[in-house]
Design a protein around this motif. Structure first.
Motif, short mmCIF file in Angstrom:
data_model
loop_
_atom_site.label_atom_id
_atom_site.label_comp_id
_atom_site.label_asym_id
_atom_site.label_seq_id
_atom_site.Cartn_x
_atom_site.Cartn_y
_atom_site.Cartn_z
N GLU A 246 0.83 -1.21 0.00
CA GLU A 246 0.00 0.00 0.00
C GLU A 246 0.86 1.25 0.00
N LEU A 247 1.92 1.25 0.80
CA LEU A 247 2.81 2.41 0.82
C LEU A 247 3.59 2.52 -0.48
N GLN A 248 3.97 1.38 -1.06
CA GLN A 248 4.63 1.42 -2.36
C GLN A 248 3.75 2.10 -3.40
N ASN A 249 2.46 1.82 -3.36
CA ASN A 249 1.54 2.44 -4.31
C ASN A 249 1.52 3.96 -4.15
N VAL A 250 1.52 4.40 -2.90
CA VAL A 250 1.55 5.84 -2.64
C VAL A 250 2.84 6.46 -3.17
N LEU A 251 3.96 5.81 -2.90
CA LEU A 251 5.24 6.32 -3.35
C LEU A 251 5.33 6.33 -4.87
N ASP A 252 4.79 5.29 -5.51
CA ASP A 252 4.82 5.23 -6.97
C ASP A 252 4.04 6.40 -7.58
N GLU A 253 2.96 6.79 -6.94
CA GLU A 253 2.17 7.91 -7.44
C GLU A 253 2.87 9.25 -7.22
N GLU A 254 3.48 9.39 -6.04
CA GLU A 254 3.99 10.70 -5.64
C GLU A 254 5.46 10.93 -6.00
N ILE A 255 6.30 9.93 -5.81
CA ILE A 255 7.74 10.08 -6.09
C ILE A 255 8.26 8.80 -6.76
N PRO A 256 7.84 8.54 -8.00
CA PRO A 256 8.15 7.26 -8.65
C PRO A 256 9.63 6.96 -8.81
N ARG A 257 10.50 7.94 -8.75
CA ARG A 257 11.93 7.69 -8.90
C ARG A 257 12.53 6.97 -7.70
N TRP A 258 11.77 6.75 -6.64
CA TRP A 258 12.32 6.11 -5.45
C TRP A 258 12.86 4.72 -5.73
N ARG A 259 12.30 4.01 -6.70
CA ARG A 259 12.76 2.66 -6.99
C ARG A 259 14.15 2.66 -7.62
N HIS A 260 14.52 3.74 -8.26
CA HIS A 260 15.82 3.84 -8.91
C HIS A 260 16.84 4.59 -8.07
N ASP A 261 16.35 5.41 -7.14
CA ASP A 261 17.24 6.23 -6.33
C ASP A 261 16.57 6.47 -4.98
N ASN A 262 17.07 5.80 -3.96
CA ASN A 262 16.43 5.88 -2.64
C ASN A 262 16.59 7.23 -1.95
N GLN A 263 17.43 8.11 -2.48
CA GLN A 263 17.52 9.45 -1.91
C GLN A 263 16.21 10.22 -2.08
N TYR A 264 15.38 9.77 -3.00
CA TYR A 264 14.09 10.42 -3.21
C TYR A 264 13.15 10.24 -2.03
#
Length: 611
Positions: free
Chosen positions: A322-340
């Motif tokens: 569920e949190l991954q879905n939120v992050l994908d919507e709001e800051i999708p670059r997190w999967r490639h760069d965790n500094q996001y």
């Protein structure tokens, strides 16, 4: 506390498929680990060390790192834990068949115990977010023609006696190096993830010598040349965590020539073969797994320079869906760069809180299915799940049962979830589990609910770190090297209430990312601090949903953006694997030149860091 037994592991039986292997000639880093958590269905790990190894490789795959990894197949796993009504632990094997995996395509042989042992390998591909593959070779001695004893050497992770263990570590080190070279893989860097893998250095030393040359001809220059290729991560300040073997076993398993070489190059300690000292003597870089652990390790090994690289966890593995879905919507670059993850401050705290509520609901449902206990979604819930060892003090949270019950009644209810396995040979650890059961049985009420969930594994670990409200960790200082479970919780917005040891020294911002249990001279004093924080700081904040949601935001933004394996792996590349140093293919021509290239971790070449 009624238990639900978990289903047995399916055993695949189909023939190994033919799958094209990645080009190994370009893989410049070989990562060796006795255990690696590769997939939920594979029992190739026991706990934090294996999880760390798996998360490291998952980040390596995500970032396109030129790595390859080696471990053992562990055909009968670690163990499945069963707990009776009194908390008595029993264990069974977790057999699996690797036959559905592709093979390495080659079989190699090593000499051990005075005879030849054939080793095959299975390949597990760790696939990154963009499709990059890190091949992991699982060594297997269950090969026709081997001695019956030898065929069982890759069956049990951390099973058997010390003789069995040294045989396993010989297979890992010597067999792993031999296999990689036969596959055309000639890494510039060999990373020993704990001392279990240290005998790979012996394999490199043998390879360095002219064909047919005896190890007795190896010089200090040869040792330094091997050390230039090796990086060593030590994971524990607990003495029992550093493998030691009698000289009789060393000579019986490795033979006279190898044994004498290890003696000559300073790999013995207290007249025992010590795998940590093997790794120290044959590495150019040594590190602990948190800032504090680096300092403690420096004190343990004052003749060697010890750095630190704080552990992390693989975000996409441990964040709830569920949190991954939120992050994908709001800051999708997190999967490639965790500094996001720092950008989580742009997400409304309520969205994070709602995602956590879904995770907590899943935890409540899992507890009911396993135990019959019905937790309340709205009541403050604490989680404690670790490998059960005495220094981790699983029962500290229950040190003063009467006060804990009073706190629960005062704050409108409290729920506590325990989990954790004790090693089958650890009687004291098993006793701790029984102690938790005994105390919990006496004090649990409508206000205070306590459960202990059996068979702590990858899946349960994820459910707990995603679903509890506060993560609790109570090790006895300074024995916590790192502690990655709290990092997993932080990535899910879950604050910690923990002793200031390991990673928490770096991650604790009081009342922002969690709370520190104050140091005390006794267990009772530290338990008092825990209860004070719970009653006076945590419960009042939990009663304010908006303020609590803001804290969850801080946990992800501040701790999630740092305590991840993307950052950790980057530090290994910059500081350990390929630092500003002579080129990896520059071979020292003289003894003095070798010393100049080598190596802060070689004895007496550099003053140890002050601690």
């Amino acid at each position: 506390m009624k238990k639900r037994s978990t289903p047995s592991m399916p055993t695949p039986t189909s023939q190994a498929p033919v799958v094209t292997a990645p080009d190994l000639s370009s893989r410049s880093i070989a990562y060796f680990s006795m255990e690696i958590a590769l997939a939920k269905a594979l029992p190739t790990y026991s706990g934090g060390l294996g999880m760390l190894a798996g998360d490291t490789l998952r980040s390596a795959a995500d970032t396109g790192a030129p790595m390859v990894a080696v471990s053992l197949v562990h055909r009968r796993g670690y163990f499945k834990q069963f707990l009776d009504a009194n908390g008595q632990q029993t264990e069974t094997d977790v057999p699996w068949s690797p036959d559905t995996l592709p093979t390495a395509g080659e079989t190699v042989s090593i000499t051990m115990q005075g005879r030849t042992i054939k080793i095959c390998a299975w390949r597990f591909d760790v696939v990154g977010v963009a499709g990059h593959i890190i091949p992991v070779f699982l060594l297997d001695t269950d090969v026709e023609g081997n001695d019956p004893f030898d065929r069982r050497l890759t069956d049990h992770l951390y099973g058997g006696d010390t003789y069995y263990r040294l045989c396993q570590e010989t297979v890992l080190g010597l067999g792993g190096v031999t296999l990689l070279h036969k596959l055309g893989c000639e890494p510039a860097v060999y990373h020993m993830n704990e001392g279990h893998a240290a005998l790979l250095a012996l394999g490199l030393l043998e390879d360095r010598l002219a064909p047919g040359a005896a190890l007795s001809t190896a010089t200090e220059n040869d040792r330094l040349a091997v050390a230039r290729q090796c990086v060593f991560t030590t994971h524990t300040p607990v003495p029992a965590g550093h493998d030691q073997f009698g000289l009789d076993q060393m000579y019986a398993i490795l033979g006279q020539e190898r044994g004498k070489a290890l003696e000559r190059f300073g790999c013995l300690h207290n007249n025992l073969l010590n795998m940590t000292y093997v790794a120290l003597r044959f590495s150019r870089w040594v590190n602990g797994v948190a800032m504090q652990h680096g300092k403690v390790s420096q004190q343990m090994f004052p003749d060697y320079h010890v750095e630190s690289v704080t552990n992390g966890v693989h975000a996409a593995t441990w964040i709830g869906p569920e949190l991954q879905n939120v992050l994908d919507e709001e800051i999708p670059r997190w999967r490639h760069d965790n500094q996001y993850f720092r950008s989580v401050y742009g997400i409304k705290p309520a969205r994070i809180a709602n995602a956590h509520a879904c995770n907590k609901r899943k935890l409540v449902e899992e507890i009911a299915a396993r135990t019959g206990e019905h937790f309340d979604q709205n009541v403050l819930t604490l989680g404690f799940a670790r490998r059960v060892a005495t220094y981790k003090r699983a029962s500290l949270l229950l040190e003063d049962p009467k006060r804990l019950l009073k706190i629960a009644q005062k704050i409108g209810g409290l729920q506590i979830v325990f989990a954790g396995k004790a090693h089958p040979a650890d009687a004291a650890g098993k006793g701790l589990i029984r102690e938790v059961f005994e105390i919990a049985g006496k004090i649990k009420s409508n206000s205070l609910r306590i459960v202990y969930l059996e068979n702590y594994d990858w899946e349960l670990g994820a459910t707990l770190t995603q679903g509890v409200d506060v993560w609790v960790n109570t090790p006895r200082r300074p024995y916590e090297a790192s502690g990655t479970s709290g990092m997993k919780a932080a990535l899910n917005g879950v604050p910690s209430l923990s002793i200031l040891d390991g990673w928490w020294i770096e991650g604790c911002a009081e009342d922002v990312t969690g709370w520190a249990i104050d140091d005390g001279d006794t267990d009772a004093a530290e338990a008092t601090s825990l209860y004070d924080k719970l009653e006076q700081r945590i419960a009042p904040l939990f009663a304010k949903p908006n303020s609590w949601a803001r804290m969850m935001q801080h946990c992800i933004a501040m701790n999630g953006s740092f305590f991840n394996t993307d950052r950790m792996l980057g530090q290994y590349f910059a500081n350990a694997y390929f630092p500003q140093a002579p080129a990896a293919d520059a071979t020292p021509e003289t003894e003095s030149e070798a010393e100049g290239m080598a190596i802060s971790t070689s004895p007496k070449l550099q003053e140890p860091a002050l601690v």
